[in-house]
Scaffold this motif. Sequence first.
Motif, PDB file in Angstrom:
ATOM      1  N   LEU A   1      86.831 -62.531 -13.847  1.00  0.00           N
ATOM      2  CA  LEU A   1      85.974 -61.353 -13.936  1.00  0.00           C
ATOM      3  C   LEU A   1      86.077 -60.828 -15.357  1.00  0.00           C
ATOM      4  N   LYS A   2      84.934 -60.773 -16.053  1.00  0.00           N
ATOM      5  CA  LYS A   2      84.873 -60.292 -17.435  1.00  0.00           C
ATOM      6  C   LYS A   2      84.228 -58.918 -17.437  1.00  0.00           C
ATOM      7  N   ASP A   3      84.974 -57.905 -17.872  1.00  0.00           N
ATOM      8  CA  ASP A   3      84.462 -56.537 -17.977  1.00  0.00           C
ATOM      9  C   ASP A   3      83.636 -56.424 -19.256  1.00  0.00           C
ATOM     10  N   VAL A   4      82.365 -56.055 -19.117  1.00  0.00           N
ATOM     11  CA  VAL A   4      81.515 -55.891 -20.303  1.00  0.00           C
ATOM     12  C   VAL A   4      81.189 -54.424 -20.564  1.00  0.00           C
ATOM     13  N   GLY A   5      81.760 -53.517 -19.764  1.00  0.00           N
ATOM     14  CA  GLY A   5      81.586 -52.087 -19.980  1.00  0.00           C
ATOM     15  C   GLY A   5      80.562 -51.455 -19.058  1.00  0.00           C
ATOM     16  N   GLY A   6      80.670 -50.148 -18.911  1.00  0.00           N
ATOM     17  CA  GLY A   6      79.704 -49.392 -18.120  1.00  0.00           C
ATOM     18  C   GLY A   6      79.683 -49.732 -16.648  1.00  0.00           C
TER      19      GLY A   6
END
Length: 159
Positions: A67-72
């Motif tokens: 899982l890659k957090d890209v923001g928001g």
Amino acid sequence: MRIVPFDGHDSDAIVELITTIQIAEFGVATSAEQQPDLRRIPEFYQQGAGNFWLAFEDGELVGTIALKDVGGGICALRKMFVKQAFRGRERGIAATLMRTLLDHARERGVREIYLGTVDVYHAAHRFYEKSGFTEIAREEVPDLVPLMDVDVKYYRHRF
């Protein structure tokens, strides 16, 4: 079966598992060099709401999911792979990996998860849909979500 977050595990074994499935099994036009994130898992994935999990069966690495957090409140599902001999509903490895990721995302307030995939992963497409993902057009994927050049199908999961 044991699912654990990446914690200094052998990146060569991870690269071998993923690229063997991509290239040897499915003929995807990629390489380990085109996926430098696999050598930088803590920096690339284990930030914010992100993480990278490994599935082991009797000490053998048999699956991954990231899982890659890209923001928001938006994340990308990446690197979901299970060795061919360990796939199937009876073993439940893919389902356990997906449940681990979705539970983790929900607990951290993630609102949406996106993923891109190649056309030849037909069983994976059905699995994503059964897991609550909906196919969407490429234009609906936020620009911050990392995709591979070979991706041609896109999915979204909303909480």
